[in-house]
Write a protein that holds these residues in place. Sequence first.
Motif, PDB file in Angstrom:
ATOM      1  N   ALA A   1      22.681  59.965 -24.314  1.00  0.00           N
ATOM      2  CA  ALA A   1      21.305  60.035 -24.346  1.00  0.00           C
ATOM      3  C   ALA A   1      20.560  60.880 -25.339  1.00  0.00           C
ATOM      4  O   ALA A   1      19.656  60.450 -25.920  1.00  0.00           O
ATOM      5  CB  ALA A   1      20.858  60.467 -22.864  1.00  0.00           C
ATOM      6  N   SER A   2      21.175  62.022 -25.536  1.00  0.00           N
ATOM      7  CA  SER A   2      20.707  63.112 -26.378  1.00  0.00           C
ATOM      8  C   SER A   2      20.778  62.464 -28.095  1.00  0.00           C
ATOM      9  O   SER A   2      19.565  62.640 -28.890  1.00  0.00           O
ATOM     10  CB  SER A   2      21.260  64.281 -26.526  1.00  0.00           C
ATOM     11  N   ARG A   3      21.776  61.925 -28.153  1.00  0.00           N
ATOM     12  CA  ARG A   3      21.806  61.250 -29.636  1.00  0.00           C
ATOM     13  C   ARG A   3      21.094  60.019 -29.853  1.00  0.00           C
ATOM     14  O   ARG A   3      20.565  59.789 -31.040  1.00  0.00           O
ATOM     15  CB  ARG A   3      23.301  60.957 -29.906  1.00  0.00           C
ATOM     16  N   LYS A   4      20.964  59.351 -28.742  1.00  0.00           N
ATOM     17  CA  LYS A   4      20.052  58.133 -28.931  1.00  0.00           C
ATOM     18  C   LYS A   4      18.509  58.626 -29.109  1.00  0.00           C
ATOM     19  O   LYS A   4      18.023  57.862 -29.910  1.00  0.00           O
ATOM     20  CB  LYS A   4      19.824  57.267 -27.433  1.00  0.00           C
ATOM     21  N   LYS A   5      18.124  59.595 -28.293  1.00  0.00           N
ATOM     22  CA  LYS A   5      16.760  60.222 -28.739  1.00  0.00           C
ATOM     23  C   LYS A   5      16.465  60.656 -29.795  1.00  0.00           C
ATOM     24  O   LYS A   5      15.533  60.370 -30.508  1.00  0.00           O
ATOM     25  CB  LYS A   5      16.484  61.178 -27.612  1.00  0.00           C
ATOM     26  N   ARG A   6      17.536  61.489 -30.399  1.00  0.00           N
ATOM     27  CA  ARG A   6      17.541  61.680 -31.973  1.00  0.00           C
ATOM     28  C   ARG A   6      17.464  60.707 -32.878  1.00  0.00           C
ATOM     29  O   ARG A   6      16.725  60.551 -33.859  1.00  0.00           O
ATOM     30  CB  ARG A   6      18.664  62.518 -32.336  1.00  0.00           C
ATOM     31  N   ILE A   7      18.213  59.763 -32.873  1.00  0.00           N
ATOM     32  CA  ILE A   7      18.190  58.465 -33.618  1.00  0.00           C
ATOM     33  C   ILE A   7      16.814  57.616 -33.797  1.00  0.00           C
ATOM     34  O   ILE A   7      16.355  57.364 -34.739  1.00  0.00           O
ATOM     35  CB  ILE A   7      19.553  57.554 -33.342  1.00  0.00           C
ATOM     36  N   ALA A   8      16.320  57.428 -32.464  1.00  0.00           N
ATOM     37  CA  ALA A   8      15.350  56.672 -32.189  1.00  0.00           C
ATOM     38  C   ALA A   8      13.969  57.568 -32.844  1.00  0.00           C
ATOM     39  O   ALA A   8      12.878  56.746 -33.718  1.00  0.00           O
ATOM     40  CB  ALA A   8      14.932  56.305 -30.929  1.00  0.00           C
ATOM     41  N   SER A   9      14.054  58.645 -32.575  1.00  0.00           N
ATOM     42  CA  SER A   9      12.907  59.509 -33.319  1.00  0.00           C
ATOM     43  C   SER A   9      12.815  59.646 -34.682  1.00  0.00           C
ATOM     44  O   SER A   9      11.932  59.428 -35.457  1.00  0.00           O
ATOM     45  CB  SER A   9      12.997  60.987 -32.693  1.00  0.00           C
TER      46      SER A   9
END
Length: 498
Positions: free
Chosen positions: A397-405
């Motif tokens: 979840a945290s990695r996905k949020k960083r990548i999308a942002s």
Amino acid sequence: MFENLSDRLGGVFDRLTKQGALTEDDVTAAMREVRVALLEADVSLPVARNFVKSVTAKATGSAVTKSITPGQQVVKIVHDELIKVLQGEGAPDALRIDNPPAPILMVGLQGSGKTTTTAKLAKRLKEREKKRVLLASLDTNRPAAMEQLAILGQQIGVDTLPIVPGENAVQIAKRAKQQASLGGYDVYMLDTAGRLHIDQVLMDEVQAVRDVAQPRETLLVVDGLTGQDAVNVATEFDGKVGISGVVLTRMDGDGRGGAALSMRAVTGKPIRFVGLGEKMDALEAFDAQRVAGRILGMGDIVALVEKAQEVLEVEQAERMMKRFQKGMFNMNDLRSQLEQMLKMGGMQSIMGMMPGMGKMAKQAEAAGLDDKAIKRQIALINSMTKKERANPDMLQASRKKRIASGAGMDVAELNKLLKMQKQMADTMKKLGKMGKGGMLKQAMRAMTGKGGGLPDMANVDPAQMAEATKMLQDPKGLGGDLGKLGLPGGLSGLFGKK
């Protein structure tokens, strides 16, 4: 090119092939629809009438109606008859340019794209035939026509005849002939003036230039969008000047394409080239085999392979193939595939060249699935770290949020991309194991020119092509596996909805 005609004929033949047994009445009724489709595509009435008459005569025999696959036999007859109508003698791009300097006379009406086509052909002769070309504009009427050709010549690295104010077309032609001889040129191209309509002044000037230059080739440039009028223009020019071939322009934007079908039959002159865009390399040799395939929705496999060979490096492709066969398909592989797709003309272009995919390309376009979607996905992949691209399973979840942002998008789009990557890995592995030597392996070898080079479309059976198309679209077969990627009918939803 030919989208509307292809759609109409596709509907007719879909019904025939699904019907099973056929009667002569079935064939006759289908041919009436074919005739209407041809007329709506701007095919001239005599050509449409003769075409349908010939196909009907061959398709209503007992050998067809009582065969195991009568509908497919009719499709093959139509395919062969289309080639017969379109086919010229010899290779369409085999221009008579031996014994230099060889003059080529370019004629046509104003606004047909004659000057741009002259430059495109010069570029083709320079790069493919290794010819030294001289361009000369004889258009003293249209403002800045000479300057336009000079600018285009500079862009493609081809010499243009210096402009001398006050000269008429005949004087320029004589000077071009002398310059070509003294300068050691292989070919010199004369871009004549056009008018908005055919008149005696235009014809007198073109005839005078022809008499001076004694051209080896006189190519008529006509706008394919003008439909029936293009055929009338060709007939007039051939009767008064004499032409050796035709170049159809703006065929990339023509949903009808009837001019191409009528031109050869009415004038008896071959279509040499077609213009498919504004870029200087957007000029293709006219190939009756490939055009017939496009019209019948069989795609253009040869064009697809040619584009692939332009962007694929053999060693890289071999490495990718070995990885894919093992189901190894990470984000680096996906990015590579997406980038190559863009280099090959984008999703719409590729799907348009695949058998049976023309309609899906339209569905994808209507749904807003275009090359912007590919670029967004590349941006998401670029937002990942090196380790994340190599091992996408580690994305929480945290990695996905960083990548999308980092890519300026939301997590939902990233989740779609991750799902697509996983399903593509599974599909690639399955393709790698299918059939003799693996379907994927055979395809990759064709794309890279190994194992026989380009496919020979002359030996492709349209009935077999139709079966291959069904396999791609079959929800229970290979099409179903591709459909798991989220594509309606197998391919057209590859990039998800915005």
